[in-house]
Write an enzyme that holds these catalytic residues in place. Structure first.
Site, mmCIF file in Angstrom:
data_model
loop_
_atom_site.group_PDB
_atom_site.id
_atom_site.type_symbol
_atom_site.label_atom_id
_atom_site.label_comp_id
_atom_site.label_asym_id
_atom_site.label_seq_id
_atom_site.Cartn_x
_atom_site.Cartn_y
_atom_site.Cartn_z
ATOM 1 N N GLY A 1 -61.608 57.239 24.674
ATOM 2 C CA GLY A 1 -61.851 58.638 24.342
ATOM 3 C C GLY A 1 -60.889 59.210 23.317
ATOM 4 O O GLY A 1 -60.844 60.430 23.122
ATOM 5 N N SER B 1 -63.402 53.854 22.481
ATOM 6 C CA SER B 1 -63.769 54.455 21.195
ATOM 7 C C SER B 1 -64.681 53.562 20.350
ATOM 8 O O SER B 1 -64.537 53.482 19.133
ATOM 9 C CB SER B 1 -62.514 54.850 20.413
ATOM 10 O OG SER B 1 -61.792 55.848 21.125
ATOM 11 N N ASN C 1 -71.530 53.785 29.899
ATOM 12 C CA ASN C 1 -70.832 54.468 31.003
ATOM 13 C C ASN C 1 -70.867 55.965 30.712
ATOM 14 O O ASN C 1 -70.100 56.462 29.901
ATOM 15 C CB ASN C 1 -69.385 53.949 31.096
ATOM 16 C CG ASN C 1 -68.594 54.692 32.164
ATOM 17 O OD1 ASN C 1 -69.152 55.451 32.955
ATOM 18 N ND2 ASN C 1 -67.287 54.455 32.184
ATOM 19 N N TRP C 2 -71.763 56.645 31.412
ATOM 20 C CA TRP C 2 -71.950 58.085 31.147
ATOM 21 C C TRP C 2 -70.831 58.939 31.725
ATOM 22 O O TRP C 2 -70.774 60.145 31.491
ATOM 23 C CB TRP C 2 -73.277 58.563 31.732
ATOM 24 C CG TRP C 2 -74.499 58.014 31.064
ATOM 25 C CD1 TRP C 2 -74.558 57.218 29.949
ATOM 26 C CD2 TRP C 2 -75.868 58.237 31.464
ATOM 27 N NE1 TRP C 2 -75.861 56.926 29.630
ATOM 28 C CE2 TRP C 2 -76.682 57.549 30.545
ATOM 29 C CE3 TRP C 2 -76.464 58.950 32.498
ATOM 30 C CZ2 TRP C 2 -78.078 57.552 30.641
ATOM 31 C CZ3 TRP C 2 -77.857 58.952 32.604
ATOM 32 C CH2 TRP C 2 -78.647 58.261 31.677
ATOM 33 N N LYS C 3 -69.981 58.315 32.560
ATOM 34 C CA LYS C 3 -68.917 59.064 33.245
ATOM 35 C C LYS C 3 -69.533 60.265 33.986
ATOM 36 O O LYS C 3 -70.611 60.111 34.552
ATOM 37 C CB LYS C 3 -67.820 59.445 32.251
ATOM 38 C CG LYS C 3 -67.327 58.187 31.497
ATOM 39 C CD LYS C 3 -66.088 58.372 30.698
ATOM 40 C CE LYS C 3 -65.708 57.039 30.054
ATOM 41 N NZ LYS C 3 -64.489 57.097 29.269
ATOM 42 N N GLY D 1 -68.406 54.689 26.259
ATOM 43 C CA GLY D 1 -68.382 55.973 26.941
ATOM 44 C C GLY D 1 -69.050 57.042 26.091
ATOM 45 O O GLY D 1 -70.281 57.174 26.067
ATOM 46 N N GLY D 2 -68.250 57.794 25.361
ATOM 47 C CA GLY D 2 -68.725 58.937 24.578
ATOM 48 C C GLY D 2 -70.002 58.694 23.779
ATOM 49 O O GLY D 2 -70.948 59.496 23.859
ATOM 50 N N HIS E 1 -62.051 51.186 36.752
ATOM 51 C CA HIS E 1 -61.942 51.904 35.472
ATOM 52 C C HIS E 1 -60.612 52.659 35.431
ATOM 53 O O HIS E 1 -60.156 53.171 36.459
ATOM 54 C CB HIS E 1 -63.116 52.872 35.326
ATOM 55 C CG HIS E 1 -63.241 53.405 33.925
ATOM 56 N ND1 HIS E 1 -62.400 54.379 33.436
ATOM 57 C CD2 HIS E 1 -64.074 53.067 32.906
ATOM 58 C CE1 HIS E 1 -62.722 54.627 32.166
ATOM 59 N NE2 HIS E 1 -63.732 53.847 31.823
ATOM 60 N N GLU F 1 -60.343 47.351 28.319
ATOM 61 C CA GLU F 1 -60.310 48.721 27.817
ATOM 62 C C GLU F 1 -58.863 49.193 27.750
ATOM 63 O O GLU F 1 -58.318 49.671 28.767
ATOM 64 C CB GLU F 1 -61.082 49.659 28.754
ATOM 65 C CG GLU F 1 -62.545 49.351 28.877
ATOM 66 C CD GLU F 1 -63.353 50.601 29.258
ATOM 67 O OE1 GLU F 1 -64.206 50.996 28.455
ATOM 68 O OE2 GLU F 1 -63.123 51.183 30.329
HETATM 69 P P1 13P Z 1 -65.094 55.963 25.091
HETATM 70 O O1 13P Z 1 -66.163 55.062 24.506
HETATM 71 O O2 13P Z 1 -65.499 57.384 25.214
HETATM 72 O O3 13P Z 1 -63.770 55.753 24.433
HETATM 73 O O4 13P Z 1 -64.905 55.465 26.612
HETATM 74 C C1 13P Z 1 -64.715 54.134 26.865
HETATM 75 C C2 13P Z 1 -64.822 53.922 28.312
HETATM 76 O O5 13P Z 1 -63.980 54.342 29.086
HETATM 77 C C3 13P Z 1 -66.002 53.209 28.818
HETATM 78 O O6 13P Z 1 -65.841 52.854 30.159
#
Ligand code: 13P
Length: 238
Positions: free
Chosen positions: A160, A196, A7-9, A217-218, A85, A154
């Site tokens: 994050g 995370s 998920n690149w956001k 995410g990150g 999300h 999540e």
């Molecule tokens: P992180 O991996 O940056 O904590 O984000 C998780 C997330 O929200 C994936 O959808």
């Protein structure tokens, strides 16, 4: 088979960077979810990975400024849509909206990745409170469907923050979610963990029998890190 979702956001900044990142992540058992403006370019690049979107609206066309329909996504060869999300819920998305989105994604024949997870004030009260919160989110989002569904657990406080949940508790929550969906909807689902996930902890999450993968995410923005997470998936799938 276990899967990992990138998920690149709201990243990266340019189509060029998006294409570069997509090439680095183009592996089997990977779902890449770029922002809307990059879906077409990324979709063209992916040969092994599958394309996902980060959201969708429940109506197929009309006067809905700023929204993107599932049909529009389908035409770009999107197969999965992240729904509910916590970052969207923080922008005002309600359980009722999440439910309409899940239904629209299913109606179009795509697979929703339904995100659930408790905020810190709930988890602070204990794991039983977290389970009740997640159960409420699931019942509110699902209408008895037996169509294909992926649930991503999540915990909001883990996203994050660098503070991932423990693999044991994430697995316990995954078992709880699977049981609830079997009992209430006769529906068997994959459950992913997100929050995370890093190359350091990925193996522990992916090893857990109850967890069918990770929503990242990150670390999905750092090709080196993400490649290590993909290796952990490959080990787990052996
Ligand atoms: P992180 O991996 O940056 O904590 O984000 C998780 C997330 O929200 C994936 O959808």
């Amino acid at each position: 088979m276990k899967v990992v979702v990138a998920n690149w956001k709201m990243n990266p900044a340019t189509p060029r960077e998006a294409v570069k990142l997509a090439r680095a992540e183009d592996k089997l058992k990977v779902i890449v979810a770029p922002p809307f403006p990059f879906l077409e370019d990324v979709g063209r690049v992916l040969k092994r990975a599958t394309l996902g979107a980060q959201d969708a609206f429940w109506i197929s066309r009309g006067a809905y400024t700023g929204e993107v329909s599932v049909q529009q996504l389908k035409r770009l060869r999107v197969s999965y849509v992240i729904v509910g999300h916590s970052e969207r819920r923080a922008q005002g998305e309600t359980n009722g909206m999440v439910r309409k989105k899940v239904e629209a994604v299913h109606a179009a024949g795509l697979t929703p990745i339904l995100c659930v997870g408790e905020p810190w004030p709930v988890r602070k009260k204990g794991f039983a409170a977290a389970k009740r919160y997640v159960a409420r989110q699931l019942h509110a989002a699902l209408s008895g469907t037996r169509k294909k569904l992926i649930v991503a657990y999540e915990p909001v406080w883990a996203i994050g923050s660098g503070k991932a949940d423990s693999p044991a508790e994430a697995a316990e929550m995954a078992d709880f979610i699977k049981e609830l969906l079997i009992v209430s909807y006769r529906s068997s689902v994959k459950v992913l963990y997100g929050g995370s996930v890093t190359p350091r902890n990925a193996r522990a999450f992916l090893k857990a029998r109850a967890l069918d993968g990770a929503l990242v995410g990150g670390a999905s923005l750092r090709p080196r890190d993400f490649t290590k997470i993909i290796s952990a998936i490959n080990v787990a799938n052996r």
